[in-house]
Design an enzyme around this catalytic site. Structure first.
Site, PDB file in Angstrom:
ATOM      1  CB  CYS A  84       8.476 -15.834  -0.197  1.00 52.57           C
ATOM      2  SG  CYS A  84       7.106 -16.219   0.884  1.00 52.57           S
ATOM      3  NE  ARG A  97      11.506 -11.458  -2.809  1.00 46.42           N
ATOM      4  CZ  ARG A  97      10.997 -10.694  -3.746  1.00 46.42           C
ATOM      5  NH1 ARG A  97      11.619  -9.597  -4.097  1.00 46.42           N
ATOM      6  NH2 ARG A  97       9.887 -11.011  -4.353  1.00 46.42           N
ATOM      7  CD1 TRP A 115       6.285 -11.052   5.554  1.00 47.60           C
ATOM      8  CD2 TRP A 115       4.498 -11.588   4.330  1.00 47.60           C
ATOM      9  NE1 TRP A 115       5.253 -10.206   5.912  1.00 47.60           N
ATOM     10  CE2 TRP A 115       4.154 -10.506   5.179  1.00 47.60           C
ATOM     11  CE3 TRP A 115       3.524 -12.091   3.465  1.00 47.60           C
ATOM     12  CZ2 TRP A 115       2.879  -9.932   5.189  1.00 47.60           C
ATOM     13  CZ3 TRP A 115       2.261 -11.514   3.479  1.00 47.60           C
ATOM     14  CH2 TRP A 115       1.950 -10.448   4.329  1.00 47.60           C
ATOM     15  CG  ASN A 139       7.919 -14.657  -4.252  1.00 47.50           C
ATOM     16  OD1 ASN A 139       8.436 -13.821  -4.964  1.00 47.50           O
ATOM     17  ND2 ASN A 139       7.001 -14.323  -3.375  1.00 47.50           N
ATOM     18  N   GLY A 140       4.840 -16.365  -4.040  1.00 52.98           N
ATOM     19  CA  GLY A 140       3.581 -16.024  -4.709  1.00 52.98           C
ATOM     20  C   GLY A 140       2.417 -16.688  -4.009  1.00 52.98           C
ATOM     21  CD  GLU A 171       6.812   7.902   3.230  1.00 56.63           C
ATOM     22  OE1 GLU A 171       5.713   7.396   2.992  1.00 56.63           O
ATOM     23  OE2 GLU A 171       7.879   7.251   3.254  1.00 56.63           O
ATOM     24  CE  LYS A 220       8.921   5.113   5.735  1.00 56.63           C
ATOM     25  NZ  LYS A 220       8.898   4.761   4.385  1.00 56.63           N
ATOM     26  CD  GLU A 241       7.169   1.526   6.753  1.00 56.98           C
ATOM     27  OE1 GLU A 241       6.760   0.528   6.148  1.00 56.98           O
ATOM     28  OE2 GLU A 241       7.605   2.531   6.161  1.00 56.98           O
ATOM     29  CG  HIS A 292     -14.472  17.744  10.785  1.00 55.72           C
ATOM     30  ND1 HIS A 292     -15.652  18.440  10.934  1.00 55.72           N
ATOM     31  CD2 HIS A 292     -13.646  18.552  10.086  1.00 55.72           C
ATOM     32  CE1 HIS A 292     -15.548  19.609  10.314  1.00 55.72           C
ATOM     33  NE2 HIS A 292     -14.321  19.707   9.803  1.00 55.72           N
ATOM     34  CE  LYS A 296      12.806  -1.857  -0.106  1.00 60.38           C
ATOM     35  NZ  LYS A 296      12.146  -0.783   0.613  1.00 60.38           N
TER      36      LYS A 296
HETATM   37  C1  G6P Z   1       5.725  -2.259   0.959  1.00 61.05           C
HETATM   38  C2  G6P Z   1       6.958  -1.501   1.395  1.00 61.05           C
HETATM   39  C3  G6P Z   1       6.737  -0.008   1.240  1.00 61.05           C
HETATM   40  C4  G6P Z   1       6.361   0.319  -0.198  1.00 61.05           C
HETATM   41  C5  G6P Z   1       5.138  -0.494  -0.642  1.00 61.05           C
HETATM   42  C6  G6P Z   1       4.928  -0.386  -2.137  1.00 61.05           C
HETATM   43  O1  G6P Z   1       4.683  -2.022   1.844  1.00 61.05           O
HETATM   44  O2  G6P Z   1       7.277  -1.794   2.738  1.00 61.05           O
HETATM   45  O3  G6P Z   1       7.915   0.673   1.576  1.00 61.05           O
HETATM   46  O4  G6P Z   1       6.095   1.678  -0.306  1.00 61.05           O
HETATM   47  O5  G6P Z   1       5.338  -1.882  -0.365  1.00 61.05           O
HETATM   48  O6  G6P Z   1       6.011  -1.005  -2.775  1.00 61.05           O
HETATM   49  P1  G6P Z   1       6.557  -0.645  -4.199  1.00 61.05           P
HETATM   50  O7  G6P Z   1       7.685  -1.585  -4.424  1.00 61.05           O
HETATM   51  O8  G6P Z   1       5.410  -0.878  -5.153  1.00 61.05           O
HETATM   52  O9  G6P Z   1       6.966   0.782  -4.185  1.00 61.05           O
END
Ligand code: G6P
Length: 613
Positions: free
Chosen positions: A2, A27, A80, A106-107, A486, A490, A493, A509, A608
């Site tokens: 948010c 956000r 969110w 937000n929170g 990673e 990527k 997501e 396994h 994010k």
């Molecule tokens: C969210 C983002 C990711 C990020 C993760 C940790 O899931 O979409 O891209 O890696 O949070 O966020 P930070 O700000 O702690 O790196």
């Protein structure tokens, strides 16, 4: 998650609020709303609230980009959903009866259920499923002409995290705000004052910003800003000038922020490395860690979430080999609750782009409680993690807007390399010559990333062939396993394709039973010691029908004996290979999502900055 924003001043507020929310949409983006002191009746101030489900553009349309909402003081929110589905009634602003108090939040209020029951017993009526509505009702109850007093009482009763923007109906032109464990900044300008969850929201209007600390209450009018502690004593606060400009947070001709940020990686990596190289040596004096402290470190505990966790995985392989120091890696959400046992002289490293991730922040606090020093690798200056850590290594990636991280990830890798060199030197594992060679190679990484970007069409062509896949697997060994994690994250997501990453040796396994005709398996192979083994694993999946994409360094041409398609990256020192192989993996995810016509920058269900558990 948010985003909140607020403005009070001499200009029309709604367009400024919407503009700010647009910059905060990363956000959260399932609904949005604004509240503005309306000018309809001068004698009797009232607050106009407009909310809409869906993307912010709906609110833009409803209000003619804010122009139809008169008034010069207001707050806004992009959501969110946590408590209650995305809907108009659950979106913010939330308010108590008659809109005497209107809030954006937000929170998460953790004890909201208990507070809600108590309020309901006293006759309070709730209309939403949100935790935030409790805040509005509590403030309404505590408010008796002194907003600071009401907010202070609120702080004694609610548990959890919050950044709140608050309007009291009988205080037109005034915004109140308070934070605990959720980000909040205040900005000032000659045309008015602002609150926001993040700098890009107000950067168009001011660079003069104050990062609010935990448990600080703020009162803003168009002319004045005052700060108070929880006991209502007035505080003095420093403002800082933001150095980067708005363009850094705009798309600048790219179709998506993600692509723009992928392209910004050479610069971001360079900006992170260059200031730390002095006379050909790595200099991390900024960390305030003495040689004695560095050489007394016996173990490293790394914690993070999401992609930052994958950086920790890379760091483990890299540091254990180079520095010969044990490195443990944990997901922050697990670390914080697993009652960790940390040996004496363990350095805890927390990695976070935003510096606000709730679990990473809690892990940091847990480590400090256990008496350990915490070094944070953070991108956002002044963020909570940066403030609470003992030492901070800032990655200079600039603002990252796309939910899927790219450039922040690359700069975190660079940070880890520099830390490894410094630790290696302190432990006598890296001599001058080795340092010089590594420094030289690190400085070449940006140019090598540029070379990979020049070949993006090959990856785009390949991605289009597989944009309708149902499952995609990534395999690798050692450092390449970390890169596979990673690459897989990527892809899933932003493309919504089911994907898993496996340590290639583990595939047999169980997971190999999922391999069927035509399934794409991406094999990442940059480590010469493990190359042949990975090739064998690729043969195993290929003989079960998989279509195999090999990602390796130039020179490893025998990859083509097994792979159906091969992507090469420039050669580098093998310990830095993750920085190069991740680029084609990012591009692959981007082009697959693009091929599917998805909203690359704002994937469904994600946000994010994850400021809730
Ligand atoms: C969210 C983002 C990711 C990020 C993760 C940790 O899931 O979409 O891209 O890696 O949070 O966020 P930070 O700000 O702690 O790196």
């Amino acid at each position: 998650m948010c985003g909140i924003v607020g403005y009070t001043g001499s200009s029309q507020a709604a367009p400024i609020l919407l503009d700010g929310l647009e910059k905060l949409e990363y956000r959260g983006y399932d609904s949005a709303g604004i509240a503005v002191f309306s000018k309809k009746k001068k004698s009797e101030p009232s607050i106009e609230v407009i909310k809409a489900k869906g993307r912010l553009k709906v609110l833009f349309e409803m209000t003619d980009s804010g122009k139809s909402v008169k008034g010069t003081c207001g707050i806004g929110h992009t959501r969110w959903a946590t408590h209650g589905e995305p809907s108009v009634v659950n979106s913010h602003p939330q308010y108590a009866k008659d809109k005497r108090v209107v809030v954006v939040h937000n929170g998460i209020i953790e004890n909201y259920q208990e507070l809600k029951e108590r309020l309901m017993r006293d006759g309070c009526e709730f209309v939403s499923a949100t935790d935030t509505e409790v805040v509005a009702h509590l403030l309404d109850r505590y408010y008796d002409s002194d907003p600071i007093d009401a907010i202070s009482k609120l702080m004694y009763h609610v548990r959890g995290s919050y950044a709140l923007g608050i309007l009291f109906q009988d205080r037109p032109g005034e915004i109140y705000a308070v934070r605990k464990d959720s980000p909040l900044i205040v900005g000032r300008s000659s045309g008015g004052n602002f609150i926001a969850s993040d700098v890009p929201a107000i950067l168009k209007y001011t660079r003069d910003v104050c990062f609010i600390e935990n448990q600080v209450i703020v009162r803003l009018t168009g002319k004045d800003i005052q700060f108070f502690d929880v006991d209502k004593a007035e505080l003095k606060k420093e403002f800082t000038q933001i150095q980067w400009d708005t363009e850094a947070a705009e798309k600048g001709g790219f179709k998506h922020f993600m692509l723009k940020e992928i392209y910004e990686q050479p610069k971001a990596v360079r900006d992170t490395i260059s200031p730390r190289i002095k006379d050909g040596k790595v200099n991390l004096e900024e960390l305030n860690l003495s040689q004695e402290e560095l050489s007394s470190i016996r173990r490293i505990q790394m914690v993070a979430c999401g992609s930052a966790y994958h950086v920790c995985m890379t760091a483990r392989y890299m540091m254990e080999e180079l520095v010969r120091i044990p490195v443990d890696v944990d997901l922050a959400s697990e670390f914080r609750y697993r009652k960790p046992v940390l040996e004496e002289n363990t350095l805890v490293i927390v990695i976070s782009q935003s510096g606000e991730t709730a679990d990473s922040l809690a892990a940091l606090r847990e480590a400090k409680k256990l008496g350990h020093k915490v070094l944070a690798v953070v991108n956002v200056v002044g963020s909570s993690i940066a403030r609470e850590a003992d030492s901070v290594f800032y990655t200079w990636a600039g603002p990252e807007i796309s939910v899927a991280t790219t450039k922040a990830y690359s700069t975190q890798l660079a940070a880890v390399y520099l830390l490894a060199i410094v630790l290696g030197k302190a432990r006598g594992m890296v001599d001058e010559q080795a340092e010089a060679e590594m420094v030289e190679e690190l400085q070449r990484l940006p140019e090598k990333i540029e070379r990979i970007l020049e070949e993006k069409e090959r990856i785009q062509w390949f991605a289009n062939k597989f944009s309708h896949s149902k499952d995609i697997f990534f395999i690798g060994r050692g450092l390449d396993y970390a890169s596979s994690l990673e690459g897989s994250l990527k892809l899933k997501e932003i493309s919504y394709i089911h994907s898993e990453a496996y340590a290639a040796g583990e595939l047999k396994h169980g997971t190999i039973s999922l391999i069927e005709d035509g399934i794409l398996v991406v094999g990442v192979a940059t480590q010469s010691e493990l190359f042949e083994k990975l090739i064998s694993n690729m043969v195993e999946v290929k003989s079960r029908g998989a279509y195999v994409l090999g990602v390796t360094s130039y020179g490893n041409y025998n990859m083509e004996d097994v792979a159906n398609y091969t992507i090469y990256v420039p050669k580098t020192m093998e310990c830095f290979a993750a920085s190069l192989v991740v680029i084609p993996l990012q591009l692959l995810a981007y082009y697959v999502a693009l091929g599917k016509g998805l909203d690359v920058d704002k994937p469904r269900n994600l946000a994010k900055s994850v400021t809730v558990e």
